[in-house]
Scaffold this motif. Structure first.
Motif, PDB file in Angstrom:
ATOM      1  N   VAL A   1       0.812  -1.215   0.000  1.00  0.00           N
ATOM      2  CA  VAL A   1       0.000   0.000   0.000  1.00  0.00           C
ATOM      3  C   VAL A   1       0.848   1.270   0.000  1.00  0.00           C
ATOM      4  O   VAL A   1       0.622   2.181  -0.813  1.00  0.00           O
ATOM      5  N   PRO A   2       1.833   1.432   0.881  1.00  0.00           N
ATOM      6  CA  PRO A   2       2.623   2.677   0.878  1.00  0.00           C
ATOM      7  C   PRO A   2       3.288   2.983  -0.458  1.00  0.00           C
ATOM      8  O   PRO A   2       3.300   4.133  -0.902  1.00  0.00           O
ATOM      9  N   ARG A   3       3.810   1.973  -1.112  1.00  0.00           N
ATOM     10  CA  ARG A   3       4.454   2.192  -2.406  1.00  0.00           C
ATOM     11  C   ARG A   3       3.428   2.581  -3.469  1.00  0.00           C
ATOM     12  O   ARG A   3       3.696   3.426  -4.336  1.00  0.00           O
ATOM     13  N   ALA A   4       2.229   2.023  -3.394  1.00  0.00           N
ATOM     14  CA  ALA A   4       1.173   2.383  -4.343  1.00  0.00           C
ATOM     15  C   ALA A   4       0.806   3.851  -4.204  1.00  0.00           C
ATOM     16  O   ALA A   4       0.537   4.538  -5.199  1.00  0.00           O
ATOM     17  N   LEU A   5       0.800   4.356  -2.966  1.00  0.00           N
ATOM     18  CA  LEU A   5       0.499   5.771  -2.755  1.00  0.00           C
ATOM     19  C   LEU A   5       1.605   6.648  -3.338  1.00  0.00           C
ATOM     20  O   LEU A   5       1.332   7.716  -3.901  1.00  0.00           O
ATOM     21  N   GLU A   6       2.838   6.223  -3.227  1.00  0.00           N
ATOM     22  CA  GLU A   6       3.941   6.968  -3.823  1.00  0.00           C
ATOM     23  C   GLU A   6       3.818   6.994  -5.345  1.00  0.00           C
ATOM     24  O   GLU A   6       4.060   8.030  -5.983  1.00  0.00           O
ATOM     25  N   ARG A   7       3.435   5.856  -5.933  1.00  0.00           N
ATOM     26  CA  ARG A   7       3.248   5.810  -7.388  1.00  0.00           C
ATOM     27  C   ARG A   7       2.112   6.739  -7.814  1.00  0.00           C
ATOM     28  O   ARG A   7       2.189   7.379  -8.868  1.00  0.00           O
ATOM     29  N   PHE A   8       1.068   6.793  -7.006  1.00  0.00           N
ATOM     30  CA  PHE A   8      -0.045   7.696  -7.302  1.00  0.00           C
ATOM     31  C   PHE A   8       0.454   9.138  -7.422  1.00  0.00           C
ATOM     32  O   PHE A   8       0.100   9.856  -8.364  1.00  0.00           O
ATOM     33  N   GLU A   9       1.277   9.576  -6.486  1.00  0.00           N
ATOM     34  CA  GLU A   9       1.835  10.935  -6.555  1.00  0.00           C
ATOM     35  C   GLU A   9       2.655  11.111  -7.826  1.00  0.00           C
ATOM     36  O   GLU A   9       2.574  12.149  -8.497  1.00  0.00           O
ATOM     37  N   GLU A  10       3.449  10.123  -8.175  1.00  0.00           N
ATOM     38  CA  GLU A  10       4.315  10.213  -9.341  1.00  0.00           C
ATOM     39  C   GLU A  10       3.508  10.330 -10.630  1.00  0.00           C
ATOM     40  O   GLU A  10       3.882  11.074 -11.544  1.00  0.00           O
ATOM     41  N   VAL A  11       2.391   9.616 -10.695  1.00  0.00           N
ATOM     42  CA  VAL A  11       1.573   9.610 -11.906  1.00  0.00           C
ATOM     43  C   VAL A  11       0.673  10.835 -11.984  1.00  0.00           C
ATOM     44  O   VAL A  11       0.545  11.463 -13.041  1.00  0.00           O
ATOM     45  N   TYR A  12       0.054  11.210 -10.855  1.00  0.00           N
ATOM     46  CA  TYR A  12      -0.977  12.237 -10.907  1.00  0.00           C
ATOM     47  C   TYR A  12      -0.442  13.663 -10.793  1.00  0.00           C
ATOM     48  O   TYR A  12      -1.033  14.595 -11.347  1.00  0.00           O
ATOM     49  N   ARG A  13       0.670  13.861 -10.132  1.00  0.00           N
ATOM     50  CA  ARG A  13       1.184  15.222  -9.935  1.00  0.00           C
ATOM     51  C   ARG A  13       1.373  15.976 -11.259  1.00  0.00           C
ATOM     52  O   ARG A  13       1.021  17.154 -11.350  1.00  0.00           O
ATOM     53  N   PRO A  14       1.899  15.357 -12.326  1.00  0.00           N
ATOM     54  CA  PRO A  14       2.059  16.100 -13.594  1.00  0.00           C
ATOM     55  C   PRO A  14       0.731  16.596 -14.169  1.00  0.00           C
ATOM     56  O   PRO A  14       0.678  17.689 -14.751  1.00  0.00           O
ATOM     57  N   LEU A  15      -0.345  15.826 -14.019  1.00  0.00           N
ATOM     58  CA  LEU A  15      -1.645  16.282 -14.499  1.00  0.00           C
ATOM     59  C   LEU A  15      -2.168  17.414 -13.633  1.00  0.00           C
ATOM     60  O   LEU A  15      -2.676  18.426 -14.135  1.00  0.00           O
ATOM     61  N   TYR A  16      -2.018  17.275 -12.342  1.00  0.00           N
ATOM     62  CA  TYR A  16      -2.495  18.298 -11.417  1.00  0.00           C
ATOM     63  C   TYR A  16      -1.812  19.637 -11.652  1.00  0.00           C
ATOM     64  O   TYR A  16      -2.450  20.692 -11.611  1.00  0.00           O
ATOM     65  N   THR A  17      -0.520  19.632 -11.920  1.00  0.00           N
ATOM     66  CA  THR A  17       0.228  20.883 -12.053  1.00  0.00           C
ATOM     67  C   THR A  17      -0.248  21.727 -13.232  1.00  0.00           C
ATOM     68  O   THR A  17       0.010  22.929 -13.279  1.00  0.00           O
ATOM     69  N   LYS A  18      -0.966  21.123 -14.185  1.00  0.00           N
ATOM     70  CA  LYS A  18      -1.508  21.893 -15.300  1.00  0.00           C
ATOM     71  C   LYS A  18      -2.649  22.799 -14.859  1.00  0.00           C
ATOM     72  O   LYS A  18      -3.013  23.750 -15.561  1.00  0.00           O
ATOM     73  N   SER A  19      -3.241  22.506 -13.688  1.00  0.00           N
ATOM     74  CA  SER A  19      -4.415  23.254 -13.237  1.00  0.00           C
ATOM     75  C   SER A  19      -4.252  23.863 -11.853  1.00  0.00           C
ATOM     76  O   SER A  19      -5.174  24.510 -11.357  1.00  0.00           O
ATOM     77  N   GLU A  20      -3.107  23.692 -11.209  1.00  0.00           N
ATOM     78  CA  GLU A  20      -2.984  24.012  -9.795  1.00  0.00           C
ATOM     79  C   GLU A  20      -3.109  25.490  -9.453  1.00  0.00           C
ATOM     80  O   GLU A  20      -3.478  25.837  -8.332  1.00  0.00           O
ATOM     81  N   ASP A  21      -2.844  26.381 -10.383  1.00  0.00           N
ATOM     82  CA  ASP A  21      -2.832  27.798 -10.053  1.00  0.00           C
ATOM     83  C   ASP A  21      -4.181  28.484 -10.202  1.00  0.00           C
ATOM     84  O   ASP A  21      -4.383  29.578  -9.683  1.00  0.00           O
ATOM     85  N   GLY A  22      -5.136  27.881 -10.888  1.00  0.00           N
ATOM     86  CA  GLY A  22      -6.439  28.495 -11.034  1.00  0.00           C
ATOM     87  C   GLY A  22      -6.368  29.745 -11.907  1.00  0.00           C
ATOM     88  O   GLY A  22      -5.309  30.115 -12.422  1.00  0.00           O
ATOM     89  N   PRO A  23      -7.489  30.447 -12.075  1.00  0.00           N
ATOM     90  CA  PRO A  23      -7.500  31.641 -12.932  1.00  0.00           C
ATOM     91  C   PRO A  23      -6.624  32.747 -12.351  1.00  0.00           C
ATOM     92  O   PRO A  23      -6.617  32.966 -11.129  1.00  0.00           O
ATOM     93  N   PRO A  24      -5.887  33.474 -13.188  1.00  0.00           N
ATOM     94  CA  PRO A  24      -5.060  34.580 -12.679  1.00  0.00           C
ATOM     95  C   PRO A  24      -5.923  35.726 -12.173  1.00  0.00           C
ATOM     96  O   PRO A  24      -7.012  35.974 -12.691  1.00  0.00           O
ATOM     97  N   PHE A  25      -5.433  36.416 -11.165  1.00  0.00           N
ATOM     98  CA  PHE A  25      -6.102  37.595 -10.588  1.00  0.00           C
ATOM     99  C   PHE A  25      -7.494  37.276 -10.037  1.00  0.00           C
ATOM    100  O   PHE A  25      -8.346  38.168  -9.964  1.00  0.00           O
ATOM    101  N   PHE A  26      -7.716  36.021  -9.673  1.00  0.00           N
ATOM    102  CA  PHE A  26      -9.028  35.653  -9.142  1.00  0.00           C
ATOM    103  C   PHE A  26      -8.979  35.555  -7.622  1.00  0.00           C
ATOM    104  O   PHE A  26      -8.011  35.045  -7.085  1.00  0.00           O
ATOM    105  N   PRO A  27     -10.045  35.989  -6.934  1.00  0.00           N
ATOM    106  CA  PRO A  27     -11.286  36.544  -7.471  1.00  0.00           C
ATOM    107  C   PRO A  27     -11.301  38.066  -7.589  1.00  0.00           C
ATOM    108  O   PRO A  27     -12.260  38.632  -8.100  1.00  0.00           O
ATOM    109  N   GLN A  28     -10.269  38.740  -7.092  1.00  0.00           N
ATOM    110  CA  GLN A  28     -10.316  40.199  -7.029  1.00  0.00           C
ATOM    111  C   GLN A  28     -10.479  40.836  -8.414  1.00  0.00           C
ATOM    112  O   GLN A  28     -11.189  41.843  -8.557  1.00  0.00           O
ATOM    113  N   GLY A  29      -9.846  40.264  -9.432  1.00  0.00           N
ATOM    114  CA  GLY A  29      -9.989  40.817 -10.772  1.00  0.00           C
ATOM    115  C   GLY A  29     -11.384  40.656 -11.341  1.00  0.00           C
ATOM    116  O   GLY A  29     -11.839  41.478 -12.145  1.00  0.00           O
ATOM    117  N   ALA A  30     -12.065  39.609 -10.932  1.00  0.00           N
ATOM    118  CA  ALA A  30     -13.420  39.355 -11.422  1.00  0.00           C
ATOM    119  C   ALA A  30     -14.486  40.063 -10.597  1.00  0.00           C
ATOM    120  O   ALA A  30     -15.615  40.247 -11.059  1.00  0.00           O
TER     121      ALA A  30
END
Length: 411
Positions: A336-365
């Motif tokens: 189980v512990p190693r599977a969780l480490e693999r999960f981070e390795e696989v999913y982190r690259p996809l997550y980083t494409k969306s991690e910052d959210g919209p710029p200047f939000f919400p104050q700009g909107a």
């Protein structure tokens, strides 16, 4: 996989938890899955949410696409209103604001629950929560607020952005400064509809970061109302609103009257509807960013791991799918512990494409001054008229191909 039964505990019966239970049930693991929910009953409230990118493909693989479409909010477009309540910018559905797959949070969570609660290896427990965790090399001892205790091979905290379990799982240096208050308070609730209500997301802003929104529901008898109070900067709290949040629903409704009562447009109708609403809920808008999600035999998932405006639902679905897939590869509880480490390795690259959210939000909107609001409106008008938003990448252009796993058919 050995015949030894694995015991998995999921805290939170929102989006990520039941979605994870579904995919775990489609592995070849001999798993007993318990989903514990602090609320005494399934939650029936929640704002409009959407599913985008790889999340859509995962819903299709769950054979739930038609069910999701059938629960669509019926929203056809987004319209921005001027100070007199007249529309000046229109964005059609599927372009930017209104996604193709729009659904109320309660409807999507309910759909995932319906799909899993009849499975023989999934058990829902309401009205209880995790009090403490004690991780050992071979298991996790859990004590519940209700007084009972049990041992599990894996514990998953999928209990939202304000997760209490997060600090029980991750070290203090990991969670420090992970919760970023965005400087906005949002109240949402249902009010009676009118025949003249359009099938659109209506967005009405005034200075000082104040906003009223109306969005259509699948149920034609109601529409969703959203009240926003925005401060000038991330991390900046409003003392009066904070006090109301501490005091409960009636105090929160009073503060909404105080801040938005003279806003114009549909303010009178919306606030009168709010007073009678039984599904009123007010919260802080926040983002959660963590450098690590896992620790031994436990991890955070969904908003507890990465609450992100606009894509939080999609991230919850994606992370649940990939976590179950990596766990599907284990041969015994020791893996189980190693599977969780693999999960981070696989999913982190996809997550980083969306991690910052919209710029200047919400104050700009949600601008503070009349001049800033004019500037925002001018930009939205220009983008709407020229259709520059068409140049934005489509939902299926993330460049990430979902991993394939050895799933079992449970139909």
């Amino acid at each position: 996989m050995s015949a030894t039964k694995l015991k998995f505990l999921i805290s939170g019966a929102g989006i990520a938890g039941p979605c994870l239970a579904y995919w775990l049930s489609r592995t070849r693991l001999n798993a007993a899955i318990t989903i514990i929910e602090r609320s005494s009953v399934p939650r029936v409230t929640g704002q409009s949410i959407d599913i985008r990118g790889p999340g859509i493909e995962i819903v299709k693989r769950m054979n739930l696409e038609e069910a999701v479409r059938a629960r669509n909010t019926t929203e056809e477009a987004t319209v921005i209103l001027d100070s007199s309540g007249k529309p000046f910018a229109l964005f059609k559905g599927g372009d930017t604001f209104t996604a193709e797959y729009e659904i109320l949070r309660a409807d999507l969570a309910g759909l995932f629950m319906e799909t899993t609660e009849s499975l023989s290896n999934v058990k829902y427990v309401y009205g209880d929560s995790i009090k403490s965790l004690d991780q050992r090399e071979k298991n996790v001892n859990v004590t519940f607020d209700g007084g009972s205790s049990a041992t599990f091979d894996l514990v998953v905290a999928a209990d939202g952005g304000t997760s209490r379990t997060r600090d029980m799982i991750l070290d203090e240096h990991i969670t420090k400064n992970s919760y970023d208050f965005l400087g906005q308070y949002i109240a949402f609730f249902s009010i009676p509809s009118r025949p003249t209500d359009p099938k659109m997301w209506q967005w009405y802003n005034r200075p000082k970061g104040l906003c009223i929104m109306l969005r259509p529901h699948r149920n034609p008898a109601t529409v969703g109302a959203y009240l926003c109070i925005t401060t000038p900067a991330h991390g900046q709290q409003d003392p009066a609103v904070e006090a109301a949040l501490d005091k409960g629903v009636e105090a929160q409704k009073r503060i909404c009257h105080e801040y938005l009562g003279n806003l114009g447009w549909e303010a009178k109708r919306v606030l009168e509807g709010m007073d009678a609403a039984e599904d009123f809920y007010m919260s802080r808008a926040a983002q959660v960013k963590l450098p690590k999600w896992t620790n031994g035999r436990a991890l955070v998932l969904g908003d507890a791991a990465h609450a992100t405006f606009g894509v939080g639902t999609t991230l919850a679905i994606e992370s649940a799918y990939i976590l179950a897939g990596e766990l599907s590869k284990i041969q015994s509880s020791e893996d189980v512990p190693r599977a969780l480490e693999r999960f981070e390795e696989v999913y982190r690259p996809l997550y980083t494409k969306s991690e910052d959210g919209p710029p200047f939000f919400p104050q700009g909107a949600f601008p503070q001054t009349s001049w800033a609001l004019w500037l925002r409106d001018s930009l939205l008008w220009f983008v709407s008229k020229t259709k520059l938003y068409k140049l934005l990448p489509a939902d299926d252009e993330s460049g990430f191909e979902l991993p394939s796993y050895d799933w079992v058919d449970i139909r």
